[in-house]
Design a protein around this motif. Structure first.
Motif, PDB file in Angstrom:
ATOM      1  N   ALA A 110       0.829  -1.210   0.000  1.00 25.44           N
ATOM      2  CA  ALA A 110       0.000   0.000   0.000  1.00 25.44           C
ATOM      3  C   ALA A 110       0.866   1.264   0.000  1.00 25.44           C
ATOM      4  CB  ALA A 110      -0.933  -0.008   1.206  1.00 25.44           C
ATOM      5  N   ASP A 111       1.923   1.250   0.805  1.00 25.52           N
ATOM      6  CA  ASP A 111       2.811   2.411   0.883  1.00 25.52           C
ATOM      7  C   ASP A 111       3.485   2.693  -0.460  1.00 25.52           C
ATOM      8  OD1 ASP A 111       2.160   2.717   3.525  1.00 25.52           O
ATOM      9  OD2 ASP A 111       3.990   1.774   4.301  1.00 25.52           O
ATOM     10  N   GLU A 112       3.700   1.635  -1.240  1.00 23.19           N
ATOM     11  CA  GLU A 112       4.324   1.806  -2.556  1.00 23.19           C
ATOM     12  C   GLU A 112       3.300   2.197  -3.622  1.00 23.19           C
ATOM     13  OE1 GLU A 112       6.485  -1.693  -3.606  1.00 23.19           O
ATOM     14  OE2 GLU A 112       7.807  -1.612  -1.855  1.00 23.19           O
ATOM     15  N   VAL A 113       2.092   1.632  -3.524  1.00 24.61           N
ATOM     16  CA  VAL A 113       1.092   1.814  -4.578  1.00 24.61           C
ATOM     17  C   VAL A 113       0.392   3.170  -4.486  1.00 24.61           C
ATOM     18  CG1 VAL A 113      -1.156   0.996  -5.408  1.00 24.61           C
ATOM     19  CG2 VAL A 113       0.679  -0.644  -4.940  1.00 24.61           C
ATOM     20  N   VAL A 114      -0.073   3.524  -3.291  1.00 26.68           N
ATOM     21  CA  VAL A 114      -0.953   4.694  -3.140  1.00 26.68           C
ATOM     22  C   VAL A 114      -0.347   5.985  -3.689  1.00 26.68           C
ATOM     23  CG1 VAL A 114      -2.065   6.193  -1.441  1.00 26.68           C
ATOM     24  CG2 VAL A 114      -2.310   3.706  -1.272  1.00 26.68           C
ATOM     25  N   PRO A 115       0.930   6.299  -3.417  1.00 22.39           N
ATOM     26  CA  PRO A 115       1.467   7.567  -3.942  1.00 22.39           C
ATOM     27  C   PRO A 115       1.487   7.649  -5.464  1.00 22.39           C
ATOM     28  CG  PRO A 115       2.865   6.722  -2.180  1.00 22.39           C
ATOM     29  CD  PRO A 115       1.910   5.623  -2.549  1.00 22.39           C
ATOM     30  N   GLY A 116       1.495   6.506  -6.138  1.00 16.35           N
ATOM     31  CA  GLY A 116       1.572   6.520  -7.595  1.00 16.35           C
ATOM     32  C   GLY A 116       0.247   6.363  -8.308  1.00 16.35           C
ATOM     33  N   VAL A 117      -0.857   6.322  -7.554  1.00 16.36           N
ATOM     34  CA  VAL A 117      -2.169   6.128  -8.177  1.00 16.36           C
ATOM     35  C   VAL A 117      -2.557   7.369  -8.980  1.00 16.36           C
ATOM     36  CG1 VAL A 117      -4.641   5.864  -7.737  1.00 16.36           C
ATOM     37  CG2 VAL A 117      -2.983   4.459  -6.488  1.00 16.36           C
ATOM     38  N   VAL A 118      -2.842   7.166 -10.251  1.00 17.81           N
ATOM     39  CA  VAL A 118      -3.278   8.248 -11.137  1.00 17.81           C
ATOM     40  C   VAL A 118      -4.767   8.112 -11.434  1.00 17.81           C
ATOM     41  CG1 VAL A 118      -2.983   9.328 -13.393  1.00 17.81           C
ATOM     42  CG2 VAL A 118      -0.976   8.472 -12.154  1.00 17.81           C
TER      43      VAL A 118
END
Length: 243
Positions: free
Chosen positions: A29-37
């Protein structure tokens, strides 16, 4: 007595080893959420208080909503799952891609059935979320281990709002006759050995099921690498026939 205590300790250790790895989920989650477009991160809560990540992408005037279910040990924006969850809204489908239970990175597929009850629980929670958003028609689109997890849900007591299932890269000899909705069993010509070995049995189980079929995609591997557009076209075309 010492032997009994030792056996009980082994059972407890085994159960702990097979428990879903929530720390690994948080790392994803920590890796995915910041990159969600495309779409928005939404955390849904289990009865035990654990919150799991989902990625919710609504479509304007949606035909239906789709729960997107990833494979072993990955996340709801990984690979072809990220493609499906972000591109199917352009085809008229709201998507909710959900984090499924994961084990340690070195866990083998044979260990994952221990997570299936929690996987079913998450699918039920995802359906309830979409129903609360007003969706009365819901489909499942699953891949690999996610298809095995979805099979447990779909052959059990799925919610009546679930109207169709696209099972991609299914490795098991799942009995689709026990599934009460149309099914697309989709796999690649160069898929994993178990997927190919059990394809005939799965096709046989689909015979006579209205709206159901099996489709093998030429040149595709298990992950449909470099075939994003073709994959989305196949899935959306099938779903259009159901919704």
């Amino acid at each position: 007595m010492k032997r009994l205590v030792w056996l009980m300790a082994l059972v407890l250790m085994s159960n702990f080893a097979l428990a879903a790895d929530y720390a690994r989920e948080k790392k994803w989650a920590d890796e995915v959420v910041p990159g969600v477009v495309a779409g928005d991160p939404v955390y849904l809560e289990q009865p035990d208080g654990h919150k799991f990540l989902t990625l919710y992408t609504p479509a304007k005037d949606a035909r239906a909503a789709l729960i997107i279910v990833h494979g072993m040990g990955v996340n709801p924006d990984w690979g072809l799952i990220g493609v499906l969850r972000s591109q199917l809204p352009d085809r008229g489908y709201t998507t909710l891609s959900i984090q499924m239970p994961v084990l340690a990175s070195n866990a083998k597929a044979t260990a994952y059935p221990a997570t299936f009850p929690e996987a079913v629980q998450r699918l039920n929670i995802a359906v309830d979320f979409l129903k609360a958003k007003g969706y009365t028609k819901i489909g499942l689109v699953s891949h690999s281990m996610g298809s095995r997890m979805s099979a447990v849900y779909m052959t059990g007591k799925p919610d009546a709002a679930v109207k169709a299932w696209v099972a991609i890269g299914m490795a098991d000899r799942v009995d689709y006759r026990k599934v009460g909705v149309p099914v697309l069993d989709l796999y690649g010509e160069n898929d994993l050995p178990d997927v190919l070995k059990n394809a005939r049995a799965r096709k046989t189980a689909l015979q006579g099921k209205t709206g159901s079929k099996q489709e093998m995609v030429a040149h595709a591997d298990h992950f449909f690498d470099n075939m994003d557009e073709q994959l989305v076209n196949i899935v959306s075309k099938y779903l259009d026939q159901q919704f």
